[in-house]
Design a protein around this motif. Structure first.
Motif, PDB file in Angstrom:
ATOM      1  N   LYS A 165      45.847  40.446  52.187  1.00 12.27           N
ATOM      2  CA  LYS A 165      44.586  40.984  51.707  1.00 12.27           C
ATOM      3  C   LYS A 165      43.975  40.574  50.921  1.00 12.27           C
ATOM      4  O   LYS A 165      42.811  41.138  49.816  1.00 12.27           O
ATOM      5  CB  LYS A 165      45.342  42.473  51.320  1.00 12.27           C
ATOM      6  CG  LYS A 165      46.110  43.194  52.451  1.00 12.27           C
ATOM      7  CD  LYS A 165      46.519  44.774  52.244  1.00 12.27           C
ATOM      8  CE  LYS A 165      46.626  45.118  54.044  1.00 12.27           C
ATOM      9  NZ  LYS A 165      47.482  46.830  53.325  1.00 12.27           N
ATOM     10  N   GLY A 166      44.580  39.783  49.696  1.00 13.31           N
ATOM     11  CA  GLY A 166      44.311  39.223  48.852  1.00 13.31           C
ATOM     12  C   GLY A 166      43.309  37.959  48.820  1.00 13.31           C
ATOM     13  O   GLY A 166      41.860  38.107  48.282  1.00 13.31           O
ATOM     14  N   GLY A 172      35.699  38.954  50.718  1.00  6.14           N
ATOM     15  CA  GLY A 172      34.875  39.644  51.216  1.00  6.14           C
ATOM     16  C   GLY A 172      33.789  40.013  49.723  1.00  6.14           C
ATOM     17  O   GLY A 172      32.523  40.515  50.033  1.00  6.14           O
ATOM     18  N   GLY A 173      33.647  39.474  48.761  1.00  8.02           N
ATOM     19  CA  GLY A 173      33.291  40.236  47.826  1.00  8.02           C
ATOM     20  C   GLY A 173      32.373  39.054  47.725  1.00  8.02           C
ATOM     21  O   GLY A 173      31.807  39.592  47.117  1.00  8.02           O
ATOM     22  N   LYS A 178      32.703  45.455  48.879  1.00  7.28           N
ATOM     23  CA  LYS A 178      32.938  46.374  47.841  1.00  7.28           C
ATOM     24  C   LYS A 178      34.889  46.226  48.286  1.00  7.28           C
ATOM     25  O   LYS A 178      35.089  45.811  48.798  1.00  7.28           O
ATOM     26  CB  LYS A 178      33.728  47.371  47.788  1.00  7.28           C
ATOM     27  CG  LYS A 178      34.018  48.107  47.094  1.00  7.28           C
ATOM     28  CD  LYS A 178      34.337  49.951  46.976  1.00  7.28           C
ATOM     29  CE  LYS A 178      34.458  50.356  46.123  1.00  7.28           C
ATOM     30  NZ  LYS A 178      34.169  52.020  45.780  1.00  7.28           N
ATOM     31  N   ASP A 179      35.372  45.318  46.765  1.00  4.61           N
ATOM     32  CA  ASP A 179      36.768  45.368  46.704  1.00  4.61           C
ATOM     33  C   ASP A 179      37.683  46.594  46.679  1.00  4.61           C
ATOM     34  O   ASP A 179      37.595  47.013  45.725  1.00  4.61           O
ATOM     35  CB  ASP A 179      37.028  44.088  45.293  1.00  4.61           C
ATOM     36  CG  ASP A 179      38.621  43.750  45.718  1.00  4.61           C
ATOM     37  OD1 ASP A 179      39.622  44.506  45.631  1.00  4.61           O
ATOM     38  OD2 ASP A 179      38.682  42.467  44.391  1.00  4.61           O
ATOM     39  N   HIS A 184      40.414  45.845  39.927  1.00  4.59           N
ATOM     40  CA  HIS A 184      38.636  45.666  39.389  1.00  4.59           C
ATOM     41  C   HIS A 184      38.576  44.066  40.585  1.00  4.59           C
ATOM     42  O   HIS A 184      39.395  43.380  41.598  1.00  4.59           O
ATOM     43  CB  HIS A 184      38.731  44.753  38.470  1.00  4.59           C
ATOM     44  CG  HIS A 184      38.890  45.862  37.174  1.00  4.59           C
ATOM     45  ND1 HIS A 184      38.650  47.106  36.829  1.00  4.59           N
ATOM     46  CD2 HIS A 184      40.155  45.764  36.902  1.00  4.59           C
ATOM     47  CE1 HIS A 184      39.184  47.170  36.112  1.00  4.59           C
ATOM     48  NE2 HIS A 184      39.985  46.884  36.265  1.00  4.59           N
ATOM     49  N   PRO A 185      36.860  44.372  40.746  1.00  5.45           N
ATOM     50  CA  PRO A 185      36.189  42.738  41.425  1.00  5.45           C
ATOM     51  C   PRO A 185      37.239  41.487  41.665  1.00  5.45           C
ATOM     52  O   PRO A 185      37.546  41.132  40.185  1.00  5.45           O
ATOM     53  CB  PRO A 185      35.244  42.688  41.710  1.00  5.45           C
ATOM     54  CG  PRO A 185      34.535  44.565  41.184  1.00  5.45           C
ATOM     55  CD  PRO A 185      35.898  44.767  39.853  1.00  5.45           C
ATOM     56  N   ILE A 186      37.214  40.669  42.376  1.00  6.77           N
ATOM     57  CA  ILE A 186      38.144  39.904  42.441  1.00  6.77           C
ATOM     58  C   ILE A 186      36.751  38.372  42.534  1.00  6.77           C
ATOM     59  O   ILE A 186      37.378  37.266  41.702  1.00  6.77           O
ATOM     60  CB  ILE A 186      39.048  39.185  42.943  1.00  6.77           C
ATOM     61  CG1 ILE A 186      39.890  37.751  42.510  1.00  6.77           C
ATOM     62  CG2 ILE A 186      39.011  39.020  44.133  1.00  6.77           C
ATOM     63  CD1 ILE A 186      40.526  38.018  41.846  1.00  6.77           C
TER      64      ILE A 186
END
Length: 332
Positions: A165-166, A172-173, A178-179, A184-186
């Motif tokens: 998932k990480g 995806g980011g 959206k994270d 917070h967004p990575i």
């Protein structure tokens, strides 16, 4: 060489899949393989050494089979539930979760550092935290030679350290999604939070490094502080390690030690911009050390830059190396 019946618990997960890969690559003598996972993943097919296996459901009864070693990578709750069951049936469990790391009756082992602790195992052996493992490989030669008073860990940890998932959150980011996994967004960011915060203001990840280092080196007098940061890198953790020694040293002595230390690759030629990089450590089993320089703010201080693949040496490879060490020490 004798061969062994090996179970991989969590065989369909990121680390479980890597364990299977490393078992094959390092040629651990597997007689029969027993891939296990949750009911949701049971029935899936996996490939190991050119042969297809069907994943079986993890149940108490699964350990009634003739299994010598079980590599667990299915989360702390699963380990707490099933590791004692397997151990009671004579299976040696090598557990990758944090479930047993600080249990005083369970050895916490990095084979290059403290293989002798395997001698007192009671069928459960803990694999340390990924960031702790690479730090211990780098610090043990220095600890033995000069003694250590204080350590400051600053880690820059890859997203694969938080699982599939990480990894997907960064992927995806970068695509603009959206994270929903991280606080917070990575993507294009650094998050000074890995795991949850404790009452002392440190995260669990940071406290793991403190407590596990003391346990592995058998030295509760060590003064340690840590800051753990998640960075937008897929694989390999990087660490800035500041060490204060008890004895005087020279940089030549440090580099000579590293050139002879198992599991370490010295990359330290700053004039040519040669130093450890996450991108070069990916899919490697060694720990890379460089940027070695004095810390002039204390009498006997040094700075190190230490990099290793968190899924291989930081998890799967270390577990398989523990299995090899059990064989070498005639403990299985």
């Amino acid at each position: 060489m004798k061969s062994y019946n090996v179970a991989v618990v969590g065989a369909t997960g990121m680390v479980g899949q890597k364990m299977l890969q490393v078992l094959a690559e390092l040629k651990f003598p597997v007689k029969n393989l027993f891939p296990m996972a949750s009911k949701r993943s049971a029935g899936k097919e996996i490939l190991y050494n050119g042969k297809t296996y069907v994943v079986e459901e993890l149940r108490d009864e699964a350990f009634d089979q003739d299994i010598d070693i079980a590599l667990f990578s299915a989360g702390g709750d699963t380990s707490q539930r099933f590791s004692p069951v397997a151990a009671a049936k004579g299976v040696i469990v090598i557990d990758n979760s944090s479930a047993f790391r600080m249990d005083p009756t369970v050895p916490l082992v990095v084979p290059e550092v403290n293989p002798e602790d395997l001698d007192w195992h009671k069928n459960i052996i803990a694999n340390p935290n990924c960031s702790t493992i690479q730090a211990m490989v780098a610090l043990k030669p220095l600890y033995d030679a000069f003694g250590i008073k204080r350590i400051i860990f600053s880690t820059y940890q890859a997203v694969s350290g938080s699982g599939m998932k990480g990894y997907a959150a960064l992927e995806g980011g970068i695509k603009g999604e959206k994270d929903t996994f991280n606080p917070h967004p990575i993507a294009y960011n650094c998050l000074p939070q890995i795991d949850t915060f404790t009452d002392n203001g440190y995260t669990k990840e940071e406290m793991k490094m403190v407590n596990e280092t003391q346990k592995i080196l058998h030295d509760d007098s060590l003064r340690i502080t840590a800051t753990a940061v998640r960075v937008p890198v897929y694989y390999a953790h990087s660490e800035s390690i500041n060490v204060e020694f008890k004895k005087e040293f020279t940089l030549d002595e440090i580099k000579s030690l590293y050139s002879k230390s198992p599991g370490i690759v010295l990359q330290d030629d700053p004039e040519k911009s040669i130093y450890p990089l996450a991108i070069n450590a990916e899919n490697r089993d060694e720990v890379f050390v460089g940027r070695i320089r004095r810390d002039y703010s204390v009498d006997n201080g040094i700075n190190l830059w230490v990099v290793a693949d968190n899924i291989r040496k930081g998890a799967a490879t270390n577990a398989v190396q523990i299995a090899f060490a059990l064989v070498e020490r005639h403990l299985i």
